[in-house]
Design a protein around this motif. Sequence first.
Motif, PDB file in Angstrom:
ATOM      1  N   MET A 200     -23.992 -15.490  35.937  1.00  0.00           N
ATOM      2  CA  MET A 200     -25.356 -15.474  35.423  1.00  0.00           C
ATOM      3  C   MET A 200     -26.202 -14.418  36.130  1.00  0.00           C
ATOM      4  O   MET A 200     -27.072 -13.787  35.528  1.00  0.00           O
ATOM      5  CB  MET A 200     -25.989 -16.862  35.559  1.00  0.00           C
ATOM      6  N   GLY A 201     -25.941 -14.215  37.429  1.00  0.00           N
ATOM      7  CA  GLY A 201     -26.661 -13.172  38.158  1.00  0.00           C
ATOM      8  C   GLY A 201     -26.279 -11.783  37.671  1.00  0.00           C
ATOM      9  O   GLY A 201     -27.140 -10.966  37.322  1.00  0.00           O
ATOM     10  N   THR A 202     -24.975 -11.498  37.619  1.00  0.00           N
ATOM     11  CA  THR A 202     -24.525 -10.181  37.164  1.00  0.00           C
ATOM     12  C   THR A 202     -24.780 -10.002  35.674  1.00  0.00           C
ATOM     13  O   THR A 202     -24.976  -8.871  35.205  1.00  0.00           O
ATOM     14  CB  THR A 202     -23.027  -9.997  37.473  1.00  0.00           C
ATOM     15  N   GLY A 203     -24.798 -11.114  34.924  1.00  0.00           N
ATOM     16  CA  GLY A 203     -25.094 -11.025  33.502  1.00  0.00           C
ATOM     17  C   GLY A 203     -26.495 -10.509  33.230  1.00  0.00           C
ATOM     18  O   GLY A 203     -26.726  -9.783  32.257  1.00  0.00           O
ATOM     19  N   LEU A 204     -27.441 -10.858  34.088  1.00  0.00           N
ATOM     20  CA  LEU A 204     -28.801 -10.352  33.934  1.00  0.00           C
ATOM     21  C   LEU A 204     -28.852  -8.842  34.138  1.00  0.00           C
ATOM     22  O   LEU A 204     -29.626  -8.140  33.477  1.00  0.00           O
ATOM     23  CB  LEU A 204     -29.746 -11.050  34.918  1.00  0.00           C
ATOM     24  N   VAL A 205     -28.025  -8.329  35.053  1.00  0.00           N
ATOM     25  CA  VAL A 205     -27.972  -6.876  35.249  1.00  0.00           C
ATOM     26  C   VAL A 205     -27.379  -6.213  34.004  1.00  0.00           C
ATOM     27  O   VAL A 205     -27.844  -5.153  33.573  1.00  0.00           O
ATOM     28  CB  VAL A 205     -27.138  -6.514  36.491  1.00  0.00           C
TER      29      VAL A 205
ATOM     30  N   LEU B  68     -30.243 -13.771  42.432  1.00  0.00           N
ATOM     31  CA  LEU B  68     -29.485 -14.945  42.013  1.00  0.00           C
ATOM     32  C   LEU B  68     -28.005 -14.815  42.333  1.00  0.00           C
ATOM     33  O   LEU B  68     -27.301 -15.817  42.471  1.00  0.00           O
ATOM     34  CB  LEU B  68     -29.668 -15.170  40.507  1.00  0.00           C
ATOM     35  N   TRP B  69     -27.509 -13.590  42.437  1.00  0.00           N
ATOM     36  CA  TRP B  69     -26.118 -13.354  42.823  1.00  0.00           C
ATOM     37  C   TRP B  69     -25.935 -13.477  44.339  1.00  0.00           C
ATOM     38  O   TRP B  69     -24.937 -14.020  44.818  1.00  0.00           O
ATOM     39  CB  TRP B  69     -25.696 -11.968  42.356  1.00  0.00           C
TER      40      TRP B  69
END
Length: 326
Positions: free
Chosen positions: A38-43, A226-227
């Motif tokens: 979810m953290g890397t998905g936001l990037v 978040l990551w």
Amino acid sequence: MTKHLDRTEIGLLVALPLLICIAFVLPKWIVNYVHVSMGTGLVALGVMIQMRAGLVSFGQGLYFCVGGYAAGMTGKFLGVTDFFVLLSAGIAAALCLSFVLGFLLRRYREIFYAMLSLAISMILFGLLSSTEELGSTDGFNLPTASYFGWSPTGETARLTLYTLTCFIAIGCAIALNRFLKSRVGYVNEAIRENELRVEYLGTSAHNAVHLTYVVAAVVSAIGGVLWALPLGHVDPEMTNWTTSGQFVFVSILSGTGNIAAPLIGTFLLEIIRVYAVELSPNTWQLILGSVMLFTIIFLPKGLWSLITSKQKSSKKIGASAPKPGE
């Protein structure tokens, strides 16, 4: 912006309680991958909204790193552990930096935009790698997050951080969906098709690109925070070109047709990487490269095109079906 929830936003809201529930059902290692994704998905979402304007950022790891390091430095040097303060520090750092750099990057397009964003990201990589106060190439650890004075431990701390990550990730996705459907979002699509015509119509393409760049930076910084918090560590690899390349990889793999696509694609990439390393520890990159190659050849619009093609075919079948009495 649209005032009513569309199908994508409703789907995201439905997915929110499901994401929270899996923390109590699925094995912990899968939940951890969902959390990190979810953290890397936001990037990846930050990369995606720039791609909607025809811009490919090969340096999005810059703001992924800025967010993580800003939160880490706030905890390391100021002794702050509150989750919301750490998150705000990451957002503020990315907002200020992207606003300044946006005046430079908004002037470039295509390969020049990609290479310039990559160059700036690698400058930060070099600075962090040579700064001993920040752990040099090893980085440093982040404190365990607290929440308005409440400092949970163990499994409670993990579930609390995971739940907040779910809310923030879904909230950012809905906000970006609204952004893409706003005036600036439609201008970005017009810039991708014909920037000169956009200027003739009296709209500033530079301003639209600048705003999109800042929004993408802020979302990427949130992803960085978040990551970093669940892993408890940051290092310069967050802004290395290989990390930024993964975000572009996810955007191409998943497609830009829907705001949910990069979030799903990031998790799929993590799972593919896990099994690729298990099957072939020395040549796992070959498996990832093969997946990328076949996706580009057979699904040039990404995995999300499988869903849209099914929706179109079902509509055609429904339209061609004989009506009662015919």
